[in-house]
Motif scaffolding. Structure first.
Motif, PDB file in Angstrom:
ATOM      1  N   ALA A 358      45.784  33.562  41.630  1.00  0.00           N
ATOM      2  CA  ALA A 358      45.346  32.166  41.646  1.00  0.00           C
ATOM      3  C   ALA A 358      43.827  32.157  41.569  1.00  0.00           C
ATOM      4  O   ALA A 358      43.190  33.193  41.741  1.00  0.00           O
ATOM      5  N   ALA A 359      43.261  30.980  41.302  1.00  0.00           N
ATOM      6  CA  ALA A 359      41.810  30.869  41.210  1.00  0.00           C
ATOM      7  C   ALA A 359      41.157  31.441  42.462  1.00  0.00           C
ATOM      8  O   ALA A 359      41.395  30.969  43.563  1.00  0.00           O
ATOM      9  N   THR A 360      40.360  32.460  42.289  1.00  0.00           N
ATOM     10  CA  THR A 360      39.680  33.062  43.442  1.00  0.00           C
ATOM     11  C   THR A 360      38.555  33.961  42.964  1.00  0.00           C
ATOM     12  O   THR A 360      38.547  34.407  41.820  1.00  0.00           O
ATOM     13  N   ILE A 361      37.602  34.211  43.854  1.00  0.00           N
ATOM     14  CA  ILE A 361      36.610  35.236  43.521  1.00  0.00           C
ATOM     15  C   ILE A 361      36.874  36.494  44.353  1.00  0.00           C
ATOM     16  O   ILE A 361      36.196  37.493  44.221  1.00  0.00           O
ATOM     17  N   VAL A 362      37.899  36.425  45.220  1.00  0.00           N
ATOM     18  CA  VAL A 362      38.248  37.581  46.047  1.00  0.00           C
ATOM     19  C   VAL A 362      39.148  38.492  45.218  1.00  0.00           C
ATOM     20  O   VAL A 362      40.195  38.053  44.741  1.00  0.00           O
ATOM     21  N   ARG A 363      38.745  39.746  45.021  1.00  0.00           N
ATOM     22  CA  ARG A 363      39.503  40.618  44.136  1.00  0.00           C
ATOM     23  C   ARG A 363      40.369  41.596  44.898  1.00  0.00           C
ATOM     24  O   ARG A 363      39.879  42.387  45.693  1.00  0.00           O
ATOM     25  N   GLU A 364      41.670  41.531  44.626  1.00  0.00           N
ATOM     26  CA  GLU A 364      42.577  42.523  45.212  1.00  0.00           C
ATOM     27  C   GLU A 364      42.506  43.826  44.434  1.00  0.00           C
ATOM     28  O   GLU A 364      42.888  44.874  44.925  1.00  0.00           O
ATOM     29  N   ASP A 365      42.063  43.710  43.180  1.00  0.00           N
ATOM     30  CA  ASP A 365      41.989  44.899  42.322  1.00  0.00           C
ATOM     31  C   ASP A 365      40.541  45.382  42.241  1.00  0.00           C
ATOM     32  O   ASP A 365      40.099  45.880  41.189  1.00  0.00           O
ATOM     33  N   GLY A 366      39.797  45.231  43.349  1.00  0.00           N
ATOM     34  CA  GLY A 366      38.362  45.522  43.347  1.00  0.00           C
ATOM     35  C   GLY A 366      38.006  46.897  42.817  1.00  0.00           C
ATOM     36  O   GLY A 366      37.086  47.044  42.012  1.00  0.00           O
ATOM     37  N   ARG A 367      38.758  47.902  43.252  1.00  0.00           N
ATOM     38  CA  ARG A 367      38.412  49.264  42.853  1.00  0.00           C
ATOM     39  C   ARG A 367      38.691  49.496  41.363  1.00  0.00           C
ATOM     40  O   ARG A 367      37.875  50.069  40.641  1.00  0.00           O
ATOM     41  N   ALA A 368      39.842  49.014  40.911  1.00  0.00           N
ATOM     42  CA  ALA A 368      40.209  49.222  39.504  1.00  0.00           C
ATOM     43  C   ALA A 368      39.241  48.474  38.576  1.00  0.00           C
ATOM     44  O   ALA A 368      38.820  49.006  37.540  1.00  0.00           O
ATOM     45  N   ILE A 369      38.860  47.256  38.962  1.00  0.00           N
ATOM     46  CA  ILE A 369      37.983  46.503  38.056  1.00  0.00           C
ATOM     47  C   ILE A 369      36.581  47.123  38.048  1.00  0.00           C
ATOM     48  O   ILE A 369      35.915  47.178  37.006  1.00  0.00           O
ATOM     49  N   ALA A 370      36.151  47.654  39.210  1.00  0.00           N
ATOM     50  CA  ALA A 370      34.845  48.329  39.254  1.00  0.00           C
ATOM     51  C   ALA A 370      34.891  49.593  38.397  1.00  0.00           C
ATOM     52  O   ALA A 370      33.945  49.890  37.647  1.00  0.00           O
ATOM     53  N   ASN A 371      36.005  50.337  38.478  1.00  0.00           N
ATOM     54  CA  ASN A 371      36.155  51.530  37.632  1.00  0.00           C
ATOM     55  C   ASN A 371      36.157  51.154  36.159  1.00  0.00           C
ATOM     56  O   ASN A 371      35.513  51.799  35.330  1.00  0.00           O
ATOM     57  N   PHE A 372      36.886  50.068  35.829  1.00  0.00           N
ATOM     58  CA  PHE A 372      36.949  49.661  34.416  1.00  0.00           C
ATOM     59  C   PHE A 372      35.558  49.281  33.923  1.00  0.00           C
ATOM     60  O   PHE A 372      35.151  49.648  32.820  1.00  0.00           O
ATOM     61  N   HIS A 373      34.832  48.544  34.756  1.00  0.00           N
ATOM     62  CA  HIS A 373      33.506  48.082  34.332  1.00  0.00           C
ATOM     63  C   HIS A 373      32.601  49.266  33.991  1.00  0.00           C
ATOM     64  O   HIS A 373      31.977  49.302  32.917  1.00  0.00           O
TER      65      HIS A 373
END
Ligand SMILES: Cc1ncc(COP(=O)(O)O)c(C=O)c1O
Length: 419
Positions: A358-373
């Motif tokens: 849902a609309a949020t800035i809290v990331r449950e996938d924080g580690r994966a998205i940081a790795n992807f970035h």
């Protein structure tokens, strides 16, 4: 440290060195919280067309366009030409310029609800100005906005990102028209304005449900509050802005990003009647000043940027974005990673989650998205740390193939890095 970070560090020694220097003079070596990421952000040296280069000489395909503002890529030749011409005639004047009139005219012609424009220097200032005007017209203090909505760094609007009501700000969930209607009927006499992004940007590119914007606009009007549509990001979606797509007529429109052609800019627009509050010929008009308001260089660049953003070009970007979203999904499936993407026109946000949140800035996938970035940077793709991608008009289909290849490699790196 995983291999993704090791590779990032190995390729960006000069950026790291400059980061240390920056930390001695700027908190965290940074001046823009959104753009910060660990272990340290790059230091950029140059941009041209769809490419960026950092100080270590690495080239990146620019999939962010300075957070959606460079819709024609970097150093777009017609903009550079207009800017050089404007700058040679002086970079800031103490009176109106023809470029200002041209840009304001383009905005009034294109955006149905905009009959008059007032310029400022950023989207943040546009939000401040809209709030000021609404409070003055209604004599009320409160602002109602979406939880995790973003309208810039003005304190009364920035609380939206925190997800909790502020002293002068109330929040309701984006998409929940009933919640907005309830607050407007209970507290309407205190509410000066409702601010909404037509498509949530910072909260992960979230489209409004059918009828949502219209219902909130109506409820705002019933309560005697102004309905402010923040089109700072969404003007790129249609020549007439998102208000044309979603068929809604705001009292005020906030603008920024692409209307400055890559230069600092902001503006609000609305009907002649509402905007006449700024007319200095009227007694008791709102005092709104700014040394660089409607800067001649920003307006010259912005006029080219807006004029050259045609429906055809928007359609091409949108098709490319659709294809990119599909190919990213395919690559993630192949790598057996949970993945989802929300794409609206030339904007998208990716998530390493089975379903988009849902609309949020809290990331449950924080580690994966940081790795992807970091992996994307390692493979020469510049995206936002939170997985926001914004295409531009200067990406060819051939370059899109290269982007897909590089993103596929970055996704494979994420899979190899594990949790
Ligand atoms: C929807 C929206 N409104 C307002 C702003 C603030 O604009 P600026 O960064 O120019 O102050 C932004 C910036 O990202 C935005 O996305």
């Amino acid at each position: 440290m995983n291999s993704i970070e090791e590779r990032y560090r190995a390729a960006s020694a000069r950026s790291a060195e400059l980061g240390k220097q920056a930390e001695r003079v700027m908190p965290g070596g940074d001046t823009r919280t959104t753009a910060f990421y660990r272990p340290y952000p790059l230091t950029l040296a140059r941009g041209e067309g769809p490419f960026l280069w950092d100080v270590d000489g690495n080239r990146y395909i620019d999939l962010l366009g300075n957070y959606t503002s460079l819709v024609h890529g970097n150093a777009y030749p017609p903009i550079v030409e207009a800017v050089n011409k404007a700058a040679a005639n002086g970079t800031a004047w103490p009176a109106r310029s023809e470029a200002q009139i041209e840009l304001a005219t383009l905005l009034c012609e294109r955006i149905a609800s905009v009959e008059r424009v007032r310029f400022c220097n950023s989207g943040t200032e546009a939000g401040m100005l809209a709030a000021h005007l609404a409070r003055r017209l209604t004599g009320r203090k409160l602002i109602l906005m979406a939880r995790y909505g973003y309208h810039g760094s003005y304190e009364d609007l920035e609380v939206g990102l925190a997800g909790q009501d502020g002293e002068r700000t109330m929040l309701a969930d984006f998409g929940d028209a009933t919640a907005f209607e309830a607050l407007l009927s209970e507290r309407g006499s205190e509410i000066a304005a409702v601010f909404l992004e037509p498509v949530l940007g910072s909260a992960g590119v979230v489209e409004p449900q059918a009828g949502f914007l219209g219902r909130v606009a109506e409820a705002a009007h019933r309560a005697g509050a102004l309905f402010v549509l923040d089109e700072v990001i969404t003007l790129r979606l249609d020549e007439g802005g998102a208000q044309k797509i979603y068929d809604v007529r705001p009292d005020l429109t906030m603008m920024g990003k692409i209307i400055g052609g890559g230069f600092p800019v902001g503006a609000i627009g609305g009907s002649e009647e509402v905007m006449s509050s700024f007319d200095p010929r009227n007694r008791g008009s709102i005092w709104h000043s700014g040394t660089f308001n409607g800067n001649p260089v920003s307006c010259a660049a912005g006029a080219v940027s807006v004029r050259e953003l045609t429906s055809d070009r928007i359609a091409t970007m949108n098709q490319q974005a659709e294809r990119l979203a599909d190919e990213l999904t395919r690559a993630a499936r192949h790598a057996e990673l949970p993945f989802s993407v929300r794409q609206v026109g030339s904007l998208m946000n990716i998530f390493f989650l089975k379903e988009p949140p849902a609309a949020t800035i809290v990331r449950e996938d924080g580690r994966a998205i940081a790795n992807f970035h970091l992996a994307a940077l390692n493979h020469g793709l510049f995206v936002a740390p939170r997985g926001l991608i914004a295409l531009s008009t200067v990406i060819s289909d051939e370059l899109l193939n290269e982007i897909i290849g590089r993103a596929t490699e970055a996704i494979a790196d994420v899979a190899s890095a594990g949790d």
